[in-house]
Design a protein around this motif. Structure first.
Motif, PDB file in Angstrom:
ATOM      1  N   THR B  71       0.840  -1.201   0.000  1.00 32.03           N
ATOM      2  CA  THR B  71       0.000   0.000   0.000  1.00 32.03           C
ATOM      3  C   THR B  71       0.876   1.252   0.000  1.00 32.03           C
ATOM      4  OG1 THR B  71      -1.670  -1.229   1.216  1.00 32.03           O
ATOM      5  CG2 THR B  71      -1.886   1.169   1.209  1.00 32.03           C
ATOM      6  N   GLU B  75       1.140   3.867  -3.207  1.00 29.37           N
ATOM      7  CA  GLU B  75       0.769   5.270  -2.973  1.00 29.37           C
ATOM      8  C   GLU B  75       1.944   6.190  -3.264  1.00 29.37           C
ATOM      9  OE1 GLU B  75      -1.007   5.180   0.909  1.00 29.37           O
ATOM     10  OE2 GLU B  75      -2.907   4.378   0.126  1.00 29.37           O
ATOM     11  N   VAL B  81      -4.628   2.364  -3.364  1.00 35.10           N
ATOM     12  CA  VAL B  81      -4.923   0.974  -3.008  1.00 35.10           C
ATOM     13  C   VAL B  81      -6.225   0.932  -2.231  1.00 35.10           C
ATOM     14  CG1 VAL B  81      -4.167  -1.062  -1.723  1.00 35.10           C
ATOM     15  CG2 VAL B  81      -2.479   0.362  -2.915  1.00 35.10           C
TER      16      VAL B  81
END
Lengths: 174, 742
Positions: B71, B75, B81
């Motif tokens: 994640t 990002e 996500v």
């Protein structure tokens, strides 16, 4: 060139031959003439990062969606080749190497002889830092193909033929 | 299962055998053969499988931490996500993305996870035109059918059928005929839809936590276009697809194509780290150079839980999460080769491993629909690139299904015949009968020949079919009045322990002891001819029969009893010799789950398949001339047993025949189709015969038709006798010095 790298080159050529993928060897001096013999017009391409060669003038190296769609051949640089599989590794670039290698019927990857690795683990080790740096790449092996229509057909959504241009440098003993 | 349910099931299977069987068979056999050939080219195949397995074990162990790492990486790369709890949650999020983009069309590359979500239906409800771009998936979208295979979804359709479908649906100027024409037609039509799409949706074969890259394994090139042509990319993937690093991908790249469709590598292995650097291909600005674009690409990774985190906590279903969905288990499966995924599958997933997926993501009811089609033959175990014990998952799910039913109507008549250890009376009576086969065999033997006369009577067969679904077209095995154990007890050993080179315990499996006593006698004579002191103790059934019906508690109890009966012999240094490969496979594999580790290891190391043992004796100086050799013995048509091959001990039979100068022709089908009790079941009789026909074809070829039919497994012998109407014997009966077999 060491005996070992010589055998890596043989393995690469054999792997391509097994898949009926054409390969033409050339040198920087003969590059343009070789390319001319390999491609079918109209030709689009993306800039080659090799230093000793560049795309000839007759290749459209700033393709648009329109010229891309009209092109019969796409010429792009391969980051490296994988001898065991006869694969070429195609980087995604802001200039559009990904669509140029994908839309036209014939894809001509240009592979520099120094960029040949033996096997898949070595290839992936080499790609690790690039991907972690945000890069993307396609390990491409032969033309696109499908068996979904009841028999094997080469040429599905991607090219129906691949012709590798293998660039040998004059200073073979580097 | 009631008689009516069994008949409906038989009807459905018959329909699929007739309509889809031929196309499925041709394709799966091709994939399976390709797998054998392409993995043979890998010098380090076994090591790669172990490496792949270790990567998956580690990744699933550390999954929560990898989800967090991934994640953060995605990002940081500029993507988003979303971790969806279930299908509804995922679909709601994806619909929001479509809505925010005012999307009129979403193009998709092939993704089984998206099938699990049924995201197409969810988007269509909002008026989004969803287009499958994988040619196989598109065929199914046009035909409005479900995939029948994990990798090649339209495997059940022939070229002709697809041509008919397209000609009816699209009415092209010139009717389409060949695969080439169909492909060109689809490419042109889909190509136009792709360049005009607002969103591209892909799945992911793997996702790397360290770089946030998706690996997509394809050959058509549609996934490349789908991911790169539109400016918005949505990838849906189960959480189990995450691996720690890019370097972890290498063994999977080498294994996935070989294991699945038998290709050493597919045309494209895309390693995309979205949002990607490639320019959007926008035909609304068709004269703007790609290099001059300044795109702001949008990327959403939708990670799906939908039961997976619970599977991770489940000691038996966890292995399912290691699955890379290559389809090897389906292609290698005799039953799948005949009927395909429309019978051998649940709501979404198909093939052997589908039981784990369906039980985990859709629930046990979905798995119950097809779980019985796994016969436990174990051929998928060696084919699986991540070494999943797929038959065990099928057995566990079968056990769980047994425990939740309430179909106990026959319990009162049944208690004598079915003294099992299962703690509910809810198991299907058919399963209890076959699971307690040892009790039936004891009774049948004690009352033979009356039991055999009775069993052959029409009215009895009719009752057996109606009540427990034993198909009346199958001949039932005839019980012997004198068991092997009794025979040996009165006969005694002919080589004394003092004179013997070795001491062996011949394990009296249920079939040899009560039914095919002759092969047991032959085994005794063969061992004695090699100066082996033989004992035949009264040791009970191995637990294979109850295990095959999903009766794990009963199998566990039997394992303990067998070990108790053999422990003293093992301690005394006697070798345990086993005729029936499925029982040896229990000792060598499943007992690991039932016995303490030291007991399991001791039995595994001290037990041998009979021909493996003969081979060992011959290698150690036993005189082969005392056995019947190929000089006066018959030419042989040999079918090795599925589990024997998975254990890798079939080579000894081959070697012994060769050493003794036999002329042998060997089958190359994965399974005979009988698989213990499977072929007796009314609902599966025709499927079993269809699988058996592949073997029969090989043994009726001119070079095979006059040979003696030889098989290492009990059920293989029965099946071969049924499909060929020729006698079939065990290899040890061929080698028996007293043999007169021709």
């Amino acid at each position: 060139m060491s005996a070992e790298s010589g055998s890596v080159r043989n393995r690469f050529e054999e792997a391509l031959a097994d898949r009926d993928v054409a390969l033409t060897r050339t040198t920087p001096a003969a590059f343009e003439a070789t390319l001319q013999a390999v491609v079918t017009e109209p030709v689009v391409g993306t800039p080659l990062p090799f230093g000793d060669v560049s795309l000839p003038e007759w290749v459209d190296d700033e393709p648009t969606p329109a010229t891309l769609e009209a092109a019969t051949t796409g010429v792009t640089a391969a980051s490296f080749g994988i001898a065991d599989y006869g694969s070429v590794v195609l980087p995604s670039t802001p200039e559009g190497s990904e669509p140029v290698s994908l839309f036209p019927e014939l894809h001509v990857p240009v592979l520099h002889e120094r960029d040949l690795v033996a096997d898949m683990p070595t290839a992936i080790e080499r790609l690790g830092p690039e991907l972690r740096d945000g890069g993307s790449a396609i390990v491409a092996t032969g033309p696109s193909a499908t068996a979904d229509m009841g028999a094997l057909v080469e040429g599905a959504h991607g090219p129906n033929a691949v012709h590798v241009v293998f660039l040998e440098t004059d200073g073979d003993g580097e | 299962m009631s008689g009516g349910t069994r008949e409906r099931k038989a009807d459905h299977i018959r329909y699929l055998l007739e309509t889809e069987g031929d196309a499925v068979e041709a394709n799966t056999l091709g994939f399976n053969e390709g797998r054998y050939e392409s993995v043979a080219d890998l010098e380090n195949y076994e090591a790669l499988k172990s490496e792949a397995r270790a990567i998956k074990e580690d990744a699933i162990e550390r999954l929560p931490e990898l989800i967090d790492e991934l994640t953060e990486t995605v990002e940081a790369n500029g993507g988003t996500v979303y971790l969806a709890d279930d299908a509804a949650d995922a679909n709601r999020y994806i619909r929001e993305i479509a809505d925010e983009n005012d999307a009129e069309r979403l193009v998709k590359s092939k993704s089984m996870t998206s099938e699990e979500l049924e995201v197409n239906e969810a988007l269509k409800a909002d008026g989004v035109d969803v287009v499958e771009t994988d040619l196989g998936e598109w065929v199914l979208q046009v035909a409005d059918e479900a995939p029948s295979h994990l990798v090649a979804p339209a495997i059940h359709k022939s070229e002709d059928e697809i041509a008919r479908l397209f000609n009816e649906q699209f009415e092209p100027d010139e009717p389409l005929e060949t695969a080439e024409e169909l492909t060109t037609f689809a490419r042109d039509r889909l190509g136009a839809l792709i360049v005009d799409a607002d969103i591209g949706m892909t799945g992911a074969n793997f996702i790397t936590a360290d770089s946030g890259s998706l690996m997509l394994v394809t050959s058509e090139g549609n996934a490349r276009k789908t991911a790169v042509v539109p400016d918005t990319h949505v990838a849906v993937a189960g959480v189990e697809k995450i691996v720690p690093s890019v370097e972890d991908l290498a063994p999977f790249i080498e294994l996935i194509g070989r294991s699945g469709t038998g290709q050493d590598i597919t045309s494209y292995v895309s390693l995309l780290t979205p949002p990607v650097d490639s320019p959007v291909v926008d035909f609304d600005e068709s004269d703007v150079a790609l290099a001059d674009r300044d795109d702001d690409r949008d990327f959403h990774l939708v990670l799906i839980d939908n039961g997976r985190m619970a599977m991770r906590e489940d000691d038996h279903l966890r292995e399912t999460l290691y699955c890379i969905r290559c389809s090897a288990c389906a292609n290698t499966c005799g039953n799948f080769q005949s009927v395909g995924g429309h019978a051998f599958g649940g709501e979404t997933y198909t093939g052997g491993i589908a039981t784990g997926w369906e039980a985990g993501v859709h629930g046990q009811e979905s798995a119950a629909e097809f779980n019985d089609l796994c016969t436990g033959c174990s051929r998928c175990v060696e084919a699986c690139p991540v070494e999943i014990d797929i038959p065990w998952i099928n057995t566990v799910v079968r056990d769980r299904i047994n425990r939740e039913g309430d179909d106990g109507r026959f319990e009162f008549v049944y208690d004598e015949l079915v003294p099992d250890e299962e703690d509910t009376g809810s198991i299907d009576p058919q399963k209890r009968l076959f699971g307690n086969y040892e009790t039936l065999a004891k009774l049948g033997s004690a009352t033979a020949p009356v039991s055999n006369w009775l069993a052959d009577l029409g009215p009895v067969r009719s009752v057996l079919e109606r009540t427990v679904g034993i198909d009346r077209r199958r001949s039932l095995p005839a019980f012997e009045r004198e068991t092997l154990v009794d025979w040996f007890e009165s006969r005694g050993p002919r080589v004394s322990a003092a004179d013997a080179e070795r001491e062996a315990v011949l394990y009296p499996d249920t079939y040899t002891n009560y039914i095919d006593v002759d092969r047991g006698k032959a085994a005794v004579r063969v061992l004695e001819a090699m100066d082996v002191h033989v004992r035949v103790p009264a040791v009970g059934e191995s637990g294979r029969a109850p295990l095959s019906q999903g009766m794990i508690a009963t199998a566990d109890t039997k394992a303990s009893r067998v070990y108790a009966g053999l422990a003293e012999h093992l301690d005394a240094g006697r070798d345990v010799v086993v005729i029936e490969p499925s029982d040896l496979a229990m000792f060598h594999s499943e007992y690991e789950k039932f016995l303490p580790e030291a007991s399991f290891e001791r039995l595994r190391e001290g037990s041998y398949e009979i021909l493996e043992y003969v081979y060992g004796c011959l290698e150690n100086g036993a005189n082969g001339a005392r056995l019947r050799t190929g000089d006066d013995g018959p030419d042989v048509a040999y079918h090795s047993h599925c589990q024997q091959r998975t254990m890798g001990v079939d080579r000894y039979t081959r070697a012994v025949f060769e050493t003794l100068d036999y002329d042998v022709l060997e089958s190359d089908v994965e399974c005979c189709g009988m698989a213990g009790s499977f072929g007796y079941k009314q609902e599966y009789y025709e499927l079993s015969m269809d699988v058996g026909d592949r073997l029969a074809e090989q043994f009726t070829e001119p070079e095979a038709q006059d040979r003696l039919v030889v098989a290492s497994g009990t059920s293989c012998e029965d099946q071969l006798e049924d499909v060929l109407e020729r006698d079939a014997v065990h290899p040890v009966e061929v080698l028996d010095p007293r043999s007169r077999l021709r």
